[in-house]
Design an enzyme around this catalytic site. Structure first.
Site, PDB file in Angstrom:
ATOM      1  N   ASP A   1      -9.926   1.778  -4.595  1.00 19.63           N
ATOM      2  CA  ASP A   1      -9.934   3.116  -3.999  1.00 19.63           C
ATOM      3  C   ASP A   1     -10.261   4.192  -5.039  1.00 19.63           C
ATOM      4  O   ASP A   1      -9.963   5.361  -4.841  1.00 19.63           O
ATOM      5  CB  ASP A   1      -8.613   3.413  -3.280  1.00 19.63           C
ATOM      6  CG  ASP A   1      -7.406   3.006  -4.102  1.00 19.63           C
ATOM      7  OD1 ASP A   1      -7.598   2.622  -5.275  1.00 19.63           O
ATOM      8  OD2 ASP A   1      -6.284   3.067  -3.586  1.00 19.63           O
TER       9      ASP A   1
ATOM     10  N   ASP B  53       0.839  -1.189   0.000  1.00 13.76           N
ATOM     11  CA  ASP B  53       0.000   0.000   0.000  1.00 13.76           C
ATOM     12  C   ASP B  53       0.879   1.247   0.000  1.00 13.76           C
ATOM     13  O   ASP B  53       1.924   1.279   0.657  1.00 13.76           O
ATOM     14  CB  ASP B  53      -0.907  -0.002   1.231  1.00 13.76           C
ATOM     15  CG  ASP B  53      -1.783   1.247   1.269  1.00 13.76           C
ATOM     16  OD1 ASP B  53      -2.512   1.473   0.289  1.00 13.76           O
ATOM     17  OD2 ASP B  53      -1.689   2.009   2.244  1.00 13.76           O
TER      18      ASP B  53
ATOM     19  N   HIS C 163       4.733   4.163  -3.368  1.00 13.09           N
ATOM     20  CA  HIS C 163       5.613   5.241  -3.809  1.00 13.09           C
ATOM     21  C   HIS C 163       6.019   6.162  -2.668  1.00 13.09           C
ATOM     22  O   HIS C 163       6.961   6.936  -2.805  1.00 13.09           O
ATOM     23  CB  HIS C 163       4.926   6.055  -4.920  1.00 13.09           C
ATOM     24  CG  HIS C 163       3.579   6.560  -4.527  1.00 13.09           C
ATOM     25  ND1 HIS C 163       2.469   5.740  -4.525  1.00 13.09           N
ATOM     26  CD2 HIS C 163       3.160   7.778  -4.095  1.00 13.09           C
ATOM     27  CE1 HIS C 163       1.426   6.437  -4.118  1.00 13.09           C
ATOM     28  NE2 HIS C 163       1.817   7.665  -3.847  1.00 13.09           N
TER      29      HIS C 163
END
Length: 1503
Positions: free
Chosen positions: A598, A497, A500
């Site tokens: 999401d 999750d 980045h």
């Protein structure tokens, strides 16, 4: 011949850092590291952290790899070290040159996923994943009934959002306790544990064939995590930036309030400023110290600047007082001077403070802009959530920090910052920053993200502070490692999750821990870096198996189709790639999802009707595919990861559409999803790896998946509905489709339709979908049963290509139809037969092959058996022959219209182009277009060979029989199979060529082998023999039957000087070129008979004691060169030394064409004499002195030469023993450019006459004299002396005396001494470089003697005894520095006033030194002298000691590696005659030159 192990080669190049390049490999592959051209010859060590067998992986533990050299040769072209890849993950490599790091990168090895009771492999491309929000699964004992929906829908992987205890916000990603299973899943009377979860996951894997992955969240934890308060050092805290709290005013007032009421009160700039008064007093104190150190000269690079206070106290910053004292110096120690100095210092501090004030002002502007932008989005924007009034639940400004204390004033809050026991509880929230560098931690010092309000904040999460290593934060690292281990124990994969924003070193550490427990861990992540390079850093370092990509990012169907093409597969009809091939950079493997959990609902953004077509398009991609729970049920809103608390529906086959808590195949698109999931898995498992996407119209996308082994296709046609069909216009006219091949069945046809039931109403307890929309689905039906296809007709596109034309009638928006298509049965048989015959070359073709008995009888014989009868001369015709050679036979090279002709008529012409387009699968190349458009090229290849006789014709017939089947397959497959046939034949022919060569070639490196093919390229027999006929008394001559006269004739091979300019007719054979090239091309390669025949043929043309320059078949010979005879003698010597029983050649009969200088050409056998007599004649004539005028002198034989140039002289100096000759109007050595320009007034003037004694001729003559002396002493050569007439008397000169004269005088007269007073130097005023060897001695223009050229290195190789090693070495070092280029040697010192390195033969201007290529040998870099330079270096380096020898070996290998690169890249598969300066391409050069290849081959032989 073909090996089935997959081997990839990674070429290492100096300073090549490939950390941003993704190299993907599979377990079972072998990875070979090889040295690129920049590293060959150097001491390179490769290190990797890939573990040795039996060892566990440790990221920090590197070990070196051992080099292997299969041929045990000295050149480095085949040297490699290897890894046998048996472990998944990310592995690093780097390499050292000596002790310095020179480059490196990462490799990613894919995991092998296994599933089912039998543990069968699930290929990554077969993955069909569905995401579940775990909190919506309800109590644990109800999970199975909810997860069954995924099983029935055909998914084989489930992604669970985190299963841990959630924070107060109830967000799926805000975890209060990473180690505890969410208590919501337990019942009052039953507590469930991780063990129960593990058992369920195992059951899903074994019984349902479903793998499970879950998220790991490393970046943040819930604000209410207990352990954070026990260990507050684990998160980021505020440093000097108090929180901002606003009231509810209009937008245009907010900015005013912040600027006028808030900023002025909090004085943010003071946290970045210096206390002026305090600093000035400190400075004054230092100035008035008694023992102050006076700095006389201040450092101009050191400037006074503010040093930030790490504790961020108001006015707590400082400056470096040492720099201040060095900058502000009082002119004396009096109080006035001190005051003045302090005032200057004060002024500078105030300036620096003002700069900080301005900077903070700029940050405050950005903060207000960001803040108002957020307010606007949340309260006013049409696409925003419109939160309404400001409440405690929905404050105006999101808090960036959290703390467990009561509300307090900013001043109290600020005082708390500096109390360690309180400050540790002030915690920074996590979030993300638009457009920020993902590798930078935005919460670390140096970042202004929080100050500038640029963070899009997650108010329920606290950002975690790991530091750089576990020792920096032991509790946090240990806690998260345990969390990771719980996850890896129970799940087969993880989704990273917020990847980045996760510190990359943390993720590396955690994944290493996970892979120890789950070696084939499937790792997926979604990256928002905005750059493929940055994506690759995460993928390579973390070993990410699949990157999540989303179809919702596509604005239209055209873009959606493009994503399918981008994320997997190769083009339909792609070339078959060899098992051993270069490792190419890849793009990350995709997990292509129609929607991620999401993101916003596609029904809102597109329409409910688009769910089916878009999911079909996604599912047709040749990669992993996925969706989110709720998509298939047509839930018409986003299922929020934060606020959704309802449960998912359960599976019930009997449920009615009106039942909101249960679903079955009648719900949404579930029935169609099951079909497309099963199809996706089948296509991945059965190798349908080729993809073609066709945008039929603005809404219809057709995707083809093709199997390159069985040549079956599956074609989906999807009519998307990005716009709602109820409110938007869609045309009823749908374009016809043309599908090549035979449609076997309709795999699936499905239409999105409305049904009469209750309308959608959001249920309070269950996440329900739209009951009024479903799919009408039919599977595995025949075309005539279809309700979507109106009519299907067959159109014949070509003789063997059947195309079905499809007319649609019910392809309404939201519909899909999927066809299974085979080749036309006739074509299917042809492909099967082709594949069967291709298995002799590679096992790759076994699948899909078909054995038949009624094939052409020639195909029953293996190709290798037919081709093994070919001689090397015949291989020259099969493989090579350029345009002018082919024209002699009445043919030519194949021309591709609107592109160009092939370089060769033989197979190499085709292979050179295929080698360029095959690795790139460049199916749009004109070459491929030509093959698809017609059979012209195919027929050309076979017909050209059949028109010849013998074995060549048999090879042609074999190809013709194979091509018969090739012509029966669809045109789009022809390039692929044409290439497969040719590559099989071509590699077999190369092996046959090498088997006929010397052991040096057979056991040689790839470079040696490929270079040795230059021998086949250059040595051939044309329609008209180029060599004069040899003595009929020779019994082992090759003969053929003349096609016209039908009589037997000799057919000895001759050497072309270079292609394409010197390849045919009278310009093919040149004495000098032939004998410079003969040792390398014929003797070193073991072609002794051809070498002997050429030596004897030229011997037969001896006249005036000379060997001809231009041979002209002997009858049109020109005797205008002084050096060819000495190169001929050198070759005889080499022949005697290299060939077994080589001395026998001395007694071979030579048929003299010109027994006397004036005789007419005699036919072969008229006058025969042994070779040793011809040799003696050449020696005798030189000592006697040669003087004659060329026959037919004048423009008819040379249109440029002046009259005096036709007068030929040569002789031997009585004093020195040096061979001399020539005059200033002719050029008798290899540097033979004659001026041609009237405009520049250089016509008839040689650019480089090199008259007198040319250094290489002196060396060659010394070699010949020494050798004949040795033979005469052994009574092998019957002459001990030459007897000549001088001044009317006979005089004898013994070989011993001649040898001594050259030895005694050479260095004395050729070496340019380091001593300026050397009495041997005749022209000290002309010396411009010392320590070199002159290019000539006694030239008519004395300055020419002193020019630095590469010719002395030839003398060093053939007569090294002439040179003192130390002097030779110094001269070679100068030559290396001044003359050595990337491929060739500069033909003239660049310091010389007439040097010009660019050769342009077409240029005609007023420049005497350049016009019409006058500078041919005045700078351009010729390749053949490089071989002699390198051989000389090798010889003398051994005499200079081991260290020098080692350095020389590096130099030689390094230079040769550049030749290897050129050879491999050249479509001519040769080395050029010359390059322009610094290795630039010269368009006037021969593309491949005999002596260039030969001397490089000789260097490799010497190695």
């Amino acid at each position: 011949m073909g090996h089935s192990k997959q081997i990839r080669i990674l070429l290492l190049n100096e300073m090549e850092k490939l950390e941003k390049t993704l190299f993907r490999l599979e377990q079972g592959f072998e990875l070979q590291f090889r040295l690129g051209p920049t590293l060959q010859g150097k001491a390179v060590t490769v290190y990797t952290n890939y573990p040795f067998p039996g060892e566990t992986f440790n990221r920090e533990k590197f070990h070196s790899l051992q080099w292997e050299n299969p041929t045990e040769r000295e050149d480095d072209s085949d040297k490699y070290c290897k890894l046998n890849l048996q472990q998944a993950g990310s592995f690093q490599y780097y390499f050292l040159q000596g002790n310095e790091k020179s480059g490196g990168g990462y490799i990613v090895v894919d995991p092998i996923l296994r599933v089912g009771a039998d543990n069968h492999v699930l290929p990554l491309d077969c993955v069909t994943l569905q995401t579940f929000l775990t909190k919506c699964l309800g109590p644990f004992d109800e999970w199975e009934s909810r997860l069954r929906v995924a099983k029935e829908s055909g998914y084989n992987m489930i992604h669970f959002t985190p299963l841990q205890t959630l924070g107060l916000s109830r967000s799926s990603y805000s975890l209060a306790d990473q180690l505890e299973l969410n208590p919501d899943f337990s019942r009052p009377n039953k507590k469930y544990t991780w063990h129960d979860v593990g058992q369920l996951v195992e059951k899903l894997k074994k019984e349902w064939d479903i793998l499970c992955i879950t998220d790991v969240v490393y970046n943040h934890t819930a604000a209410n995590s207990k352990w954070i308060h026990e260990h507050p050092e684990r998160k980021y805290r505020e440093k000097g930036v108090p929180a901002l709290i606003e009231n509810d005013h209009q937008m245009n007032c907010i900015r005013k309030i912040i600027w006028e009421d808030i900023y002025p009160k909090i004085h943010l700039w003071e946290f970045f400023q210096v206390d002026v008064h305090k600093a000035v007093e400190q400075f004054r104190g230092l100035l008035t110290q008694e023992n102050r150190k006076i700095i006389s000269q201040p450092d101009p690079k050191q400037h006074l600047k503010i040093i930030q206070d790490p504790e961020y106290r108001r006015l707590g910053c400082t400056v470096d007082m040492n720099i201040a004292l060095a900058t502000f110096i009082p002119h004396d120690n009096g109080p006035a001077a001190i005051d003045e100095c302090c005032n200057w210092f004060r002024k500078r501090i105030e300036e620096l403070n003002a700069e900080k004030h301005q900077l903070v002002n700029y940050h405050q502007e950005q903060a207000v802009n960001c803040l108002l932008g957020n307010v606007f989005y949340e309260r006013l924007a049409g696409h925003g959530p419109k939160l309404g009034p400001v409440t405690r639940k929905h404050p105006l400004v999101t808090r960036y920090f959290t703390f467990p204390f009561e509300e307090m004033t900013p001043s109290t809050e600020e005082s708390m910052i500096h109390l360690p026991n309180k400050a540790c509880f002030l915690m920074a929230h996590n979030g993300w920053v638009m457009g920020d560098d993902p590798l930078r931690n935005f919460a670390e010092p140096g970042s202004d993200v929080y100050l500038r309000r640029e963070l899009i904040c997650w108010g329920d999460s606290v950002k975690l502070r790991y530091g750089n290593k576990p020792e920096d934060c032991p509790y946090l690292w240990a806690h998260m490692k345990k969390y990771t281990e719980i996850t890896a124990t129970h799940f087969q994969g993880v989704r990273l999750d917020n990847c980045h924003s996760t510190p990359i070193h943390v993720a590396e550490y955690m994944l290493d821990a996970a892979r120890k427990l789950q070696p084939n861990l499937y790792v997926v992540a979604e990256l928002f870096t905005g750059s493929e390079d940055l994506d690759n850093i995460f993928v390579t370092r973390l070993g990410i198996s699949s990157l999540i990509r989303e179809a919702m990012s596509a604005a239209d169907s055209h873009e959606e189709g493009r994503l399918v093409y981008r994320y997997g597969g190769e083009p339909v009809g792609s070339f078959v790639q060899p098992c051993l091939r270069p490792l190419m950079p890849a793009i990350a493997h995709a997990l292509f999802m129609d929607i991620t959990h999401d993101n916003e609902c596609p029904i809102v953004h597109r329409s409910a009707y688009d769910a089916l077509p878009s999911s079909t398009i996604v599912s047709m991609a040749s990669c992993a595919s996925g969706s989110t729970k709720g998509y298939d049920e047509l839930v018409p809103h986003q299922i929020s990861v934060v606020s959704e608390e309802r449960f998912y529906t359960k599976w019930n086959p009997e449920a009615l559409p009106s039942n909101t808590g249960e679903v079955n195949f009648q719900s949404g698109i579930i029935a169609a999803r099951r079909a497309i999931n099963k199809l996706h898995q089948e296509l991945g498992a059965k190798g349908f790896i080729q993809v073609y996407v066709d945008q039929v119209d603005q809404d219809i996308v057709a995707v083809t998946r093709h199997s390159p082994s069985i040549h079956q296709s599956v074609v989906s046609v999807s009519r998307t509905a990005f716009r709602n069909p109820k409110t938007s216009f869609y045309s009823k006219e749908v374009p016809h489709m043309y599908i090549p091949g035979k449609i076997e069945e309709v795999v699936l046809e499905a239409r999105t339709i409305e049904r009469h039931t209750i309308p959608y109403k959001k249920d309070e307890n269950s996440i329900n979908g739209m009951p009024d929309i479903t799919v009408e689905i039919r599977e595995h039906i025949q075309l005539n049963e279809s309700k979507i296809v109106k009519h299907a007709g067959i159109v014949t596109k070509g003789p063997n290509e059947f195309v079905q034309e499809i007319e649609f009638e019910n392809l309404t928006p939201g519909s899909v139809i999927i066809f299974r298509v085979s080749l036309d049965p006739h074509a299917q048989v042809a492909v099967g037969i082709l594949r069967n015959h291709l298995t002799q070359f590679s096992p790759h073709f076994k699948s899909g092959s078909l054995a038949v008995d009624n094939a052409d009888p020639i195909l029953k014989i293996p190709f290798a058996s037919i081709a093994s009868k070919l001689t090397l001369a015949e291989l020259n015709q099969v493989l090579y022959r350029c345009e002018s050679e082919e024209q002699e036979d009445g043919g030519g090279c194949y021309n591709i219209p609107n592109w160009s002709s092939l370089k060769y008529a033989g197979l190499q012409g085709l292979m050179s182009i295929l080698a360029e387009i095959r690795p790139r699968n460049d199916l749009g190349h004109p070459f491929c277009d030509n093959l698809r458009s017609g059979d012209w090229m195919i027929d050309y290849v076979s017909s050209r060979l059949i028109s010849r006789s013998g074995t060549i014709a048999e090879v042609g017939k074999w190809l013709q029989a194979m091509f018969l089947y090739l012509k029966q397959i669809p045109r789009y497959l022809i390039p692929c199979y044409f290439d497969a046939i040719l590559i099989g034949a071509y590699t077999t022919l190369l092996d046959i060529a090498w088997k006929q060569m010397s052991s040096f070639v057979q056991n040689g490196s790839t470079f040696v082998k490929h270079l040795s093919l230059g021998s086949v390229q250059m040595c051939g027999v044309g329609k008209f023999p180029s060599l004069p006929l040899l003595s009929p008394s020779l019994t082992d001559l090759p003969y053929r039957v003349n096609e016209i006269t039908k009589e037997k004739e000799q057919c000895c091979g001759s050497l072309a000087a270079g292609l394409p300019h010197f390849s045919a007719g009278i310009f093919r054979c040149w004495g000098r070129d032939t004998f410079i090239a003969l040792r390398g091309l014929l003797l070193v390669t073991g072609r002794y008979l051809e070498a002997r025949n050429i030596i004897l043929a030229f011997a037969g043309t001896l006249r005036h004691g000379l060997i001809p320059n231009l041979l002209g078949e002997g009858t049109h010979a020109r005797y205008n060169c002084r050096d060819a005879v000495w190169w001929w003698l050198q070759c005889i010597q080499d022949y005697c030394k290299i060939v077994p029983n080589g001395l026998d050649i001395l007694r071979c009969p030579v048929s003299r064409m010109y027994p006397t200088d004036d005789s007419v050409p005699l036919s072969a056998g008229t006058v025969d004499q042994p070779l040793f007599e011809v040799i003696q004649e050449a020696m005798q004539r030189h000592v006697q002195g040669i003087q004659f005028r060329e026959r037919n002198a004048g423009p008819q034989i040379d249109r440029n030469m002046k009259d005096e140039g036709f007068n030929i002289t040569a002789g031997v100096d009585e004093e020195t023993g040096f061979v001399y000759g020539g005059n200033r109007f002719n050029c008798g050595t290899w540097m033979d450019k004659m001026g041609e320009s009237d405009r520049a007034r250089n016509r008839g003037i040689p650019a480089t006459p090199r008259d007198g004694s040319a250094v290489e001729i002196v060396g060659l003559s010394k070699s010949a004299v020494r050798w004949l002396l040795e033979l005469s002493r052994k009574n092998i050569f019957p002459y001990h002396e030459v007897r000549v007439k001088r001044h009317g008397k006979f005089v004898t000169v013994s070989y011993d005396e001649w040898n001594r004269k050259i030895q005694d005088n050479f260095e004395k007269l050729f070496h340019v001494s380091e001593d300026p007073s050397d009495f041997n130097e005749k022209h000290p005023e002309l010396v411009h470089k010392r320590g070199i060897y002159k290019d000539s001695y006694g030239a008519s223009s004395p300055w020419c003697d002193y020019q630095l050229r590469p010719n002395f290195t030839i003398a060093m190789v053939v007569a090294p005894e002439l040179f003192t090693p130390e002097k030779a070495w110094k001269a070679l070092e100068i030559a290396e520095k001044k003359l050595l280029g990337p491929l060739g040697m500069k033909t003239l010192d660049p310091d010389d006033m007439v040097y010009c390195g660019i050769y342009d033969n077409a240029l005609d201007n007023d420049n005497y030194n350049l016009a019409k290529g006058f500078n041919y040998h005045q700078g351009p870099e010729w390749l053949w002298p490089t071989g002699y330079f390198l051989r000389a270096k090798l010889y003398f380096s051994k005499l200079m000691g081991p260290e020098t020898n080692a350095k020389t070996m590096f130099l030689v290998k390094n230079v040769l590696s550049r030749h290897y690169v050129h050879l491999e890249r050249s479509p001519w598969k040769g080395l050029p005659e010359l390059t322009n300066e610094n290795g630039q391409y010269c368009p006037f050069s021969c593309e491949t030159q005999a002596w260039s290849i030969a001397t490089v081959l000789e260097t490799l032989y010497d190695l």
